[in-house]
Scaffold this active site. Structure first.
Site, PDB file in Angstrom:
ATOM      1  N   SER A 155       0.823  -1.212   0.000  1.00 44.64           N
ATOM      2  CA  SER A 155       0.000   0.000   0.000  1.00 44.64           C
ATOM      3  C   SER A 155       0.855   1.259   0.000  1.00 44.64           C
ATOM      4  O   SER A 155       2.069   1.205   0.169  1.00 44.64           O
ATOM      5  CB  SER A 155      -0.900   0.014   1.237  1.00 44.64           C
ATOM      6  OG  SER A 155      -1.662  -1.157   1.316  1.00 44.64           O
ATOM      7  N   LYS A 182      -6.383   8.382  -8.196  1.00 46.13           N
ATOM      8  CA  LYS A 182      -6.415   7.049  -7.573  1.00 46.13           C
ATOM      9  C   LYS A 182      -7.776   6.431  -7.882  1.00 46.13           C
ATOM     10  O   LYS A 182      -8.797   6.846  -7.343  1.00 46.13           O
ATOM     11  CB  LYS A 182      -6.200   7.161  -6.067  1.00 46.13           C
ATOM     12  CG  LYS A 182      -6.021   5.835  -5.358  1.00 46.13           C
ATOM     13  CD  LYS A 182      -5.620   6.075  -3.903  1.00 46.13           C
ATOM     14  CE  LYS A 182      -5.356   4.750  -3.196  1.00 46.13           C
ATOM     15  NZ  LYS A 182      -6.589   3.952  -3.034  1.00 46.13           N
ATOM     16  N   LYS A 188       3.817  10.800  -6.575  1.00 47.65           N
ATOM     17  CA  LYS A 188       5.085  10.067  -6.604  1.00 47.65           C
ATOM     18  C   LYS A 188       6.219  10.998  -7.014  1.00 47.65           C
ATOM     19  O   LYS A 188       6.032  11.865  -7.884  1.00 47.65           O
ATOM     20  CB  LYS A 188       5.029   8.917  -7.620  1.00 47.65           C
ATOM     21  CG  LYS A 188       4.020   7.839  -7.327  1.00 47.65           C
ATOM     22  CD  LYS A 188       4.047   6.787  -8.441  1.00 47.65           C
ATOM     23  CE  LYS A 188       2.975   5.747  -8.243  1.00 47.65           C
ATOM     24  NZ  LYS A 188       2.923   4.787  -9.377  1.00 47.65           N
ATOM     25  N   CYS A 242     -41.953  -0.045  22.157  1.00 47.19           N
ATOM     26  CA  CYS A 242     -41.279  -0.770  21.070  1.00 47.19           C
ATOM     27  C   CYS A 242     -42.084  -0.655  19.785  1.00 47.19           C
ATOM     28  O   CYS A 242     -43.297  -0.907  19.790  1.00 47.19           O
ATOM     29  CB  CYS A 242     -41.113  -2.237  21.457  1.00 47.19           C
ATOM     30  SG  CYS A 242     -40.442  -3.252  20.124  1.00 47.19           S
ATOM     31  N   CYS A 261     -36.004  -3.033  24.178  1.00 48.34           N
ATOM     32  CA  CYS A 261     -37.285  -3.712  24.329  1.00 48.34           C
ATOM     33  C   CYS A 261     -37.031  -4.940  25.197  1.00 48.34           C
ATOM     34  O   CYS A 261     -36.210  -5.790  24.844  1.00 48.34           O
ATOM     35  CB  CYS A 261     -37.848  -4.134  22.973  1.00 48.34           C
ATOM     36  SG  CYS A 261     -39.335  -5.160  23.126  1.00 48.34           S
ATOM     37  N   CYS A 278     -40.695 -10.391  21.419  1.00 45.06           N
ATOM     38  CA  CYS A 278     -40.875  -9.291  20.467  1.00 45.06           C
ATOM     39  C   CYS A 278     -40.589  -9.776  19.051  1.00 45.06           C
ATOM     40  O   CYS A 278     -39.493 -10.287  18.776  1.00 45.06           O
ATOM     41  CB  CYS A 278     -39.941  -8.141  20.825  1.00 45.06           C
ATOM     42  SG  CYS A 278     -39.901  -6.839  19.580  1.00 45.06           S
TER      43      CYS A 278
END
EC number: 6.5.1.2
Length: 659
Positions: free
Chosen positions: A80, A111, A281, A398, A416, A421
């Site tokens: 990299s 890039k 670069k 809820c 909840c 549920c």
């Protein structure tokens, strides 16, 4: 004209048309004429196989189906570049190089946001393409890369050369591919990069050919053997017939460098493909060794990252989602807006405190970005455009079951507390079937939601009763005999999963995969774990008060007790056994697992190592025996190479574990 001459003439015409159309954007013949030439060439090559040529443009059509990708070890690692995030860091980068090499010049290149690839040619003929992988070992994707129309199968010079570039998908193609997938009821790709990466990993090259990938090249391995500067290298690549992004520049001072970046930031919004920064670069190769390298990056180059794209849009509504542990997460419903390569229509608002601190309201204009270029997030309100919007109020019940919500002292989230549920159950079922938990193939998110809506799945034990509805399942949309058979077989196979996976799959708050194993190493059965006392649990290393409280609360719940008894009767594993193989080569060896593996999660690989007598560490040191490196391995791989520690790729790992 004889047959061989006609074939050569057709190849020449098609190659020229490909180059001018895809590389120079100068079409010289219509699509109709092009298709006619290609059809004629295919017919002649089929009828006269003695004139076959590996550089023929017909090789770009695809047709090879692979069982798997072979590994490729890079002659020079594909590492990299260090990131530069702002103009202050740019100045530091520039000044550091100027101190070593005064008055040096730089190239700037866009890039491309795609997939890195290396291309190998022998005597000017394309032979192989490979992915970056972990930087040391990648995958052979030759047949797929052959389908890219901008790739030259034969160069203008008979060189032995290795070239590196970026495979990408244009915005136009991305939209077309996603439209096709939508019409086929398939999951959509998130963005062009995701689509390109997924396409390159297709085993059928015909599928790849249909998706029309593209390519830009930017460097040559051992570039100084051919040229003396990066600018000359880009020109050289173009002369050889490679596609090179035309927007590169040569600059010789900091102001020019800064201006170039600003111009690129404007330009990128008009381009038909995604970019995510500017590669900078030093132009002269002769300075590279003098400037030097860090353990991870070359010092002569860097990648300037554009600021995360932000867009203003409207909060049309704030809705609430129920997670598998019962956490209620507020989500902003947005007027759809295109950000960083994909359409964003929702963004997380995290919790009540986050909303109140930023004072986010329905109908507000807000600034949105993607956190880490991935997760949409509201970062601030455009207060100047606010009219009479009402302040946000957190829901008290809820949204799935209307139960009262609770917020524990010291926590930001509401929960909840209803164990039954339905909203919590859907996410709990998805988690239970996931690859990291019970790994039930075919029982993915959409299938769980469908079966839940159709009332076939309400609880975890219902998964193991689906076989009683086999005929009805086959009649559901998108199903059929084969899919149902595959699903039921996967469910049956999951009964043999180890108890740690089951414990993780139950979705006990604060109990992840690693914690589940730690608990079972001390209480190796469901009965023993259920009877464990809080004061005993907190004595276990890495098990603190929060985990101990979650475990005892879960197992003291009568509904959970009944469910576990039902799972036991359905044939799931209720005891835990670690078979340490003391004679295996891994026995006594210390491993570090890093990067992304194809066939294992890092947890799965670690489990295998430990069962074979090895130890898994989180950091690389002189005491490390092996580093198992997958794709995108970073600093741990670099340190291993520095210390001379043996690096093992996934293919080698698979062989070793069977020794």
């Amino acid at each position: 004209m004889d047959i061989q001459t006609r074939i050569k003439e057709l190849r020449k015409q098609i190659n020229e048309a490909n180059y001018l159309y895809h590389t120079k954007d100068q079409p010289i013949i219509s699509d109709f004429v092009y298709d006619g030439l290609m059809r004629e060439l295919i017919e002649l090559e089929t009828k006269y196989p003695e004139y076959d040529d590996e550089t023929s443009p017909t090789k770009k059509i695809g047709g090879v189906v692979l069982d798997a990708f072979k590994k490729h070890t890079h002659t020079v690692p594909m590492m990299s570049l260090s990131n530069i995030f702002n103009k202050e860091e740019l100045k530091v980068f520039y000044d550091r190089i100027q101190k070593v090499i005064p008055n040096t010049s730089f190239t700037t290149e866009l890039k491309i946001d795609g997939l890195a690839v290396t291309l190998i040619y022998e005597k000017g003929i394309f032979k192989k393409a490979a992915t970056r992988g972990n930087g040391v070992v990648g995958e052979d994707i030759t047949e797929n890369v052959k389908t890219i129309k901008t790739l030259p199968l034969q160069l203008s010079k008979p060189l032995d050369i290795e070239v590196r570039g970026e495979i990408y998908m244009s915005h136009k193609t991305f939209k077309e591919v996603n439209l096709e997938r939508a019409n086929s009821n398939l999951d959509l790709f998130v963005n062009p990069r995701n689509a390109a990466a997924g396409t390159v990993r297709q085993l059928d090259s015909k599928v790849v050919a249909k998706r029309r990938l593209d390519l830009f090249t930017y460097t040559v391995v051992g570039a100084s053997n051919f040229n003396s500067t990066q600018k000359e290298t880009l020109e050289f690549l173009s002369e050889l017939g490679f596609p090179v992004n035309p927007h590169y520049k040569l600059v010789d001072n900091l102001d020019a460098l800064s201006d170039a970046i600003d111009n690129y930031d404007i330009l990128r919004k008009t381009l038909p493909y995604d970019t995510d920064g500017v590669v900078i670069k030093v132009n002269q190769f002769e300075h590279y060794e003098t400037i030097g390298y860090t353990a991870k990056y070359p010092k002569y180059a860097g990648a300037y990252k554009f600021e995360a794209e932000k867009q203003i849009t409207k909060v049309e509504d704030i809705i609430f989602q129920v997670g598998r542990t019962g956490v209620i997460t507020p989500v902003a419903v947005l007027t759809p807006v295109f950000i960083s390569g994909s359409l964003v229509s929702r963004a997380t608002l995290h919790n009540e405190d986050y909303i109140l601190n930023k004072d986010i309201r329905i109908d507000d204009q807000v600034l949105v970005h993607k956190a880490g270029e991935i997760i949409p997030e509201v970062i601030e309100v455009v207060l100047g455009s606010r009219t009479n919007q009402a302040p946000f109020e957190m829901v008290k019940h809820c949204p799935a079951c209307e139960s009262n919500l609770v917020r524990k002292q010291g926590e930001a989230d509401y929960y909840c507390a209803n164990d039954n549920c339905p909203g919590k159950n859907v996410f709990g079922l998805i988690h239970f079937a996931s690859r990291a938990a019970m790994d039930i193939d075919t029982l993915g998110e959409k299938v769980v939601e469908l079966l839940h809506d159709q009332t076939y799945l309400q609880t975890i034990p219902d998964i193991y009763k689906l076989h009683t509805f086999k005929d009805q399942l086959e009649e559901l949309p998108g199903f059929g005999k084969k899919k149902v058979e595959k699903l039921l077989n996967a469910i049956e196979a999951s009964k043999m999963q180890t108890l740690d996976r089951l414990i993780f799959g139950l979705g006990i708050k604060n109990v992840g995969a690693k914690v589940a194993k730690t608990l079972l190493n001390h209480y190796p059965s469901i009965t023993l774990l259920a009877d464990a006392k809080y004061e005993d649990l907190i004595q276990i290393p890495d098990i603190g008060p929060e985990i101990a409280d979650s475990v005892t609360t879960y197992f003291s719940n009568e509904s959970n007790q009944h469910m576990l008894e039902e799972l036991k009767n359905l044939g799931l594993q209720m005891t835990y056994k670690i078979d340490v193989v003391t004679t295996h080569p891994f026995n006594g060896k210390t491993f570090v697992v890093t990067g992304t593996l194809d066939d294992f999660s890092r947890t799965e690989a670690s489990d295998i190592i430990e069962k074979l007598g090895g130890k898994v560490s989180g950091s690389v040191s002189k005491k490390t025996d092996y580093v198992l490196a997958g794709k995108e391995a970073g600093s741990k791989l670099t340190k291993a190479l520095e210390l001379g520690i043996e690096v093992m790729d996934e293919a080698t790992f698979k062989v070793k574990i069977n020794e």
